[in-house]
Design a protein around this motif. Structure first.
Motif, mmCIF file in Angstrom:
data_model
loop_
_atom_site.group_PDB
_atom_site.id
_atom_site.type_symbol
_atom_site.label_atom_id
_atom_site.label_comp_id
_atom_site.label_asym_id
_atom_site.label_seq_id
_atom_site.Cartn_x
_atom_site.Cartn_y
_atom_site.Cartn_z
ATOM 1 N N VAL A 1 16.626 12.615 -10.623
ATOM 2 C CA VAL A 1 15.424 11.973 -9.613
ATOM 3 C C VAL A 1 15.578 12.381 -8.311
ATOM 4 O O VAL A 1 16.797 11.967 -7.557
ATOM 5 C CB VAL A 1 15.439 10.375 -9.673
ATOM 6 C CG1 VAL A 1 14.405 9.929 -8.692
ATOM 7 C CG2 VAL A 1 15.185 10.019 -11.065
ATOM 8 N N PRO A 2 14.573 12.977 -7.514
ATOM 9 C CA PRO A 2 14.859 13.679 -6.077
ATOM 10 C C PRO A 2 15.069 12.384 -5.342
ATOM 11 O O PRO A 2 14.678 11.459 -5.423
ATOM 12 C CB PRO A 2 13.598 14.478 -5.787
ATOM 13 C CG PRO A 2 13.079 14.846 -7.123
ATOM 14 C CD PRO A 2 13.260 13.784 -8.174
ATOM 15 N N ARG B 1 0.961 -1.176 0.094
ATOM 16 C CA ARG B 1 0.069 0.052 0.068
ATOM 17 C C ARG B 1 0.809 1.344 -0.151
ATOM 18 O O ARG B 1 0.740 2.170 -0.838
ATOM 19 C CB ARG B 1 -1.119 0.145 1.329
ATOM 20 C CG ARG B 1 -2.047 1.172 1.149
ATOM 21 C CD ARG B 1 -2.411 1.150 2.418
ATOM 22 N NE ARG B 1 -3.742 2.515 2.557
ATOM 23 C CZ ARG B 1 -3.478 3.666 2.635
ATOM 24 N NH1 ARG B 1 -2.204 4.128 2.613
ATOM 25 N NH2 ARG B 1 -4.365 4.574 2.477
ATOM 26 N N GLU B 2 1.831 1.287 1.109
ATOM 27 C CA GLU B 2 2.680 2.688 0.932
ATOM 28 C C GLU B 2 3.792 2.614 -0.186
ATOM 29 O O GLU B 2 4.121 3.827 -0.232
ATOM 30 C CB GLU B 2 3.217 2.525 2.357
ATOM 31 C CG GLU B 2 2.176 2.589 3.631
ATOM 32 C CD GLU B 2 1.212 3.467 3.333
ATOM 33 O OE1 GLU B 2 1.471 4.750 2.963
ATOM 34 O OE2 GLU B 2 0.126 3.369 3.862
ATOM 35 N N SER B 3 4.141 1.671 -0.560
ATOM 36 C CA SER B 3 5.004 1.925 -1.933
ATOM 37 C C SER B 3 4.154 2.058 -3.140
ATOM 38 O O SER B 3 4.502 2.964 -3.927
ATOM 39 C CB SER B 3 5.944 0.729 -1.898
ATOM 40 O OG SER B 3 5.099 -0.532 -2.133
ATOM 41 N N LEU B 4 3.348 1.192 -3.395
ATOM 42 C CA LEU B 4 2.784 1.225 -4.874
ATOM 43 C C LEU B 4 1.434 2.051 -4.906
ATOM 44 O O LEU B 4 1.222 2.882 -6.073
ATOM 45 C CB LEU B 4 2.487 -0.131 -5.356
ATOM 46 C CG LEU B 4 1.628 -0.240 -6.771
ATOM 47 C CD1 LEU B 4 2.834 0.072 -7.836
ATOM 48 C CD2 LEU B 4 1.194 -1.654 -6.933
ATOM 49 N N VAL B 5 0.682 1.983 -3.991
ATOM 50 C CA VAL B 5 -0.821 2.338 -3.809
ATOM 51 C C VAL B 5 -1.041 3.848 -3.338
ATOM 52 O O VAL B 5 -1.679 4.750 -3.947
ATOM 53 C CB VAL B 5 -1.821 1.380 -3.220
ATOM 54 C CG1 VAL B 5 -3.256 1.893 -3.303
ATOM 55 C CG2 VAL B 5 -1.559 0.058 -3.633
ATOM 56 N N ALA B 6 -0.263 4.212 -2.512
ATOM 57 C CA ALA B 6 -0.508 5.442 -1.821
ATOM 58 C C ALA B 6 -0.184 6.575 -2.348
ATOM 59 O O ALA B 6 0.919 6.466 -3.116
ATOM 60 C CB ALA B 6 -0.060 5.457 -0.112
ATOM 61 N N ASP B 7 -0.622 7.754 -1.977
ATOM 62 C CA ASP B 7 -0.073 9.018 -2.642
ATOM 63 C C ASP B 7 1.286 9.288 -2.529
ATOM 64 O O ASP B 7 1.698 9.152 -1.261
ATOM 65 C CB ASP B 7 -1.249 10.055 -2.321
ATOM 66 C CG ASP B 7 -0.817 11.388 -3.132
ATOM 67 O OD1 ASP B 7 -0.499 11.372 -4.198
ATOM 68 O OD2 ASP B 7 -1.178 12.742 -2.444
ATOM 69 N N GLY B 8 2.016 9.774 -3.244
ATOM 70 C CA GLY B 8 3.434 10.305 -3.235
ATOM 71 C C GLY B 8 4.020 11.327 -4.225
ATOM 72 O O GLY B 8 3.011 11.665 -4.810
ATOM 73 N N THR B 9 5.036 11.103 -4.310
ATOM 74 C CA THR B 9 5.792 12.121 -5.441
ATOM 75 C C THR B 9 5.953 11.572 -6.709
ATOM 76 O O THR B 9 6.041 12.173 -7.926
ATOM 77 C CB THR B 9 7.073 12.670 -4.881
ATOM 78 O OG1 THR B 9 7.874 11.563 -4.819
ATOM 79 C CG2 THR B 9 6.962 13.215 -3.543
ATOM 80 N N VAL B 10 5.902 10.128 -6.772
ATOM 81 C CA VAL B 10 6.075 9.561 -8.160
ATOM 82 C C VAL B 10 4.524 8.903 -8.539
ATOM 83 O O VAL B 10 4.034 8.813 -7.961
ATOM 84 C CB VAL B 10 6.897 8.134 -7.810
ATOM 85 C CG1 VAL B 10 7.102 7.366 -9.171
ATOM 86 C CG2 VAL B 10 8.297 8.652 -7.235
ATOM 87 N N SER B 11 4.613 9.082 -9.947
ATOM 88 C CA SER B 11 3.325 9.006 -10.596
ATOM 89 C C SER B 11 3.031 7.160 -10.600
ATOM 90 O O SER B 11 4.079 6.345 -10.580
ATOM 91 C CB SER B 11 3.522 9.064 -11.836
ATOM 92 O OG SER B 11 4.316 8.371 -12.788
ATOM 93 N N GLY C 1 22.129 12.056 -7.079
ATOM 94 C CA GLY C 1 23.388 12.807 -7.383
ATOM 95 C C GLY C 1 24.620 11.997 -7.301
ATOM 96 O O GLY C 1 25.830 12.417 -7.586
ATOM 97 N N ASP C 2 24.589 10.589 -6.779
ATOM 98 C CA ASP C 2 25.688 9.898 -6.662
ATOM 99 C C ASP C 2 26.177 9.541 -8.198
ATOM 100 O O ASP C 2 25.479 9.142 -9.017
ATOM 101 C CB ASP C 2 25.465 8.377 -5.927
ATOM 102 C CG ASP C 2 25.685 8.768 -4.431
ATOM 103 O OD1 ASP C 2 25.853 9.643 -4.052
ATOM 104 O OD2 ASP C 2 25.720 7.724 -3.840
ATOM 105 N N GLU C 3 27.617 9.175 -8.212
ATOM 106 C CA GLU C 3 27.950 8.678 -9.549
ATOM 107 C C GLU C 3 27.620 7.143 -9.552
ATOM 108 O O GLU C 3 28.037 6.535 -8.512
ATOM 109 C CB GLU C 3 29.363 9.128 -9.598
ATOM 110 C CG GLU C 3 29.853 10.673 -9.686
ATOM 111 C CD GLU C 3 28.981 11.166 -11.133
ATOM 112 O OE1 GLU C 3 29.138 10.521 -12.059
ATOM 113 O OE2 GLU C 3 28.841 12.186 -10.954
#
Length: 351
Positions: free
Chosen positions: A148-149, A68-78, A347-349
């Protein structure tokens, strides 16, 4: 009418779960009933990959909380980008069931071409450069798109981790397709189209609303999660629940051999031979060998687990609940290790 029929069919699909008896919706109570209610409300259906955990209620809640919290819930990623990650991780893990489900969801969101490319392992067929980079990163073959932030990188990593987990559980307890075996080949495209429409995600529910399913964790979340986020808290609580369940299901000998083999593993499929399993379990006490063999296959090649492998585990002291707890512990141990390798701070290489 159509959605009601499909919903009923999906509820019946939990009967396709192998090796364990799934708690039926009408018989569910307590924590199981609450997870089922949230699952149908927020995900749209009683998904068998989650419901298969129902014989072990805390592990059921852990699986749902992570999903739920990774795929389904609202966040910054579409949701579309999340489905790209879900399908790509699943393709890399040889989990056709999850590839099909999340390919249908991706197609319903307007990207049927990308879904088809991922399903066939044809990542060059993904036209948009950033989407292609995201898919390859999820599969472990590249880097996240530039810029990617950090919060988005953490959310994408969370999706990858939960599908490393679910792919293993699905490969053990479910068949190769979400469609019933009785559906003839000629009818499968039409059935997939109907199911794909039904799987189209609606508005994202509020993040963190399901955290109370499990007790608060007093340890830090995974290294890739940002402090104070619902995603980090969900995975910390889930890890506690799975670890607590494993206390009675996973012996120290099994833990030691799994952790040792996992640390030495490069993440690539080990091939069809099981000689590596036999060599690893030879050092384990004889009474622990069936569970160790099952756990090691879960980590590296869950698609190779068959009825004799499961029967060996169940012939000892382990029942259906113990089998799910053992599989969940091994799956989450692998997913946590692979997710830690996958994540890189923004930002990592990268090589």
């Amino acid at each position: 009418m159509t959605s009601g029929v499909v919903r009923l069919a999906l509820r019946r699909a939990i009967g396709e779960v192998r090796y364990v008896g799934v708690v039926r919706p009408r018989r569910a109570s307590g924590l199981v009933a609450e997870v089922y209610r949230q699952l149908e409300r927020d995900f749209g259906m009683l998904a068998p990959p989650v419901a298969l955990h129902s014989v072990a209620p805390p592990v059921l809640a852990a699986a749902w909380l992570m999903l739920r919290e990774s795929l389904v819930a609202d966040g910054t990623v579409s949701r579309s980008d999340k489905e790209v990650v879900a399908a790509s991780v699943s393709e890399g893990n040889a989990c056709p069931y999850c590839v099909e489900v999340h390919g249908m969801a991706l197609g319903a969101l307007g990207s049927p071409g990308d879904a088809a490319a991922i399903e066939h392992g044809d990542y060059a067929g993904i036209a948009e450069e950033d989407t292609r980079a995201l898919a390859l990163w999820a599969r472990g073959d590249g880097s996240l798109p530039a810029g990617v932030p950090a919060e988005a990188a953490a959310e994408l990593t969370a999706v990858a981790v939960v599908f490393h987990y679910l792919n293993r559980m699905v490969n053990i307890f479910l068949g190769p397709s979400p469609l019933p075996p009785a559906v003839p080949d000629s009818a499968r495209p039409k059935v997939r189209a109907v199911l794909g429409h039904f799987l189209k995600p609606g508005p994202a529910p509020r993040a963190g609303a399901a955290l109370d399913l499990l007790p608060r964790s007093f340890v830090d979340g995974p290294s890739w999660a940002l402090p104070g986020t619902a995603v980090g808290e969900a995975f910390a609580r889930a890890a506690d629940a799975v670890a607590g369940a494993a206390e009675g299901s996973v012996s120290p000998g099994v833990r030691d051999v799994v952790v040792r083999e996992l640390k030495a593993w490069d993440g690539r499929p080990p091939g069809l031979s099981r000689s590596w399993v036999d060599a690893a379990v030879a050092e384990v006490a004889e009474a622990d060998r069936p569970a160790a063999r099952f756990a090691l296959l879960t980590v590296k090649a869950a698609y190779q687990i068959d009825e004799p492998t499961v029967a060996d585990v169940l012939s000892g002291q382990t029942d259906g609940r113990g089998l799910v707890e053992l599989a969940a512990w091994a799956s989450l141990t692998a997913a946590t290790e692979l997710g830690g390798r996958l994540h890189r701070p923004a930002g990592d290489e990268r090589g």
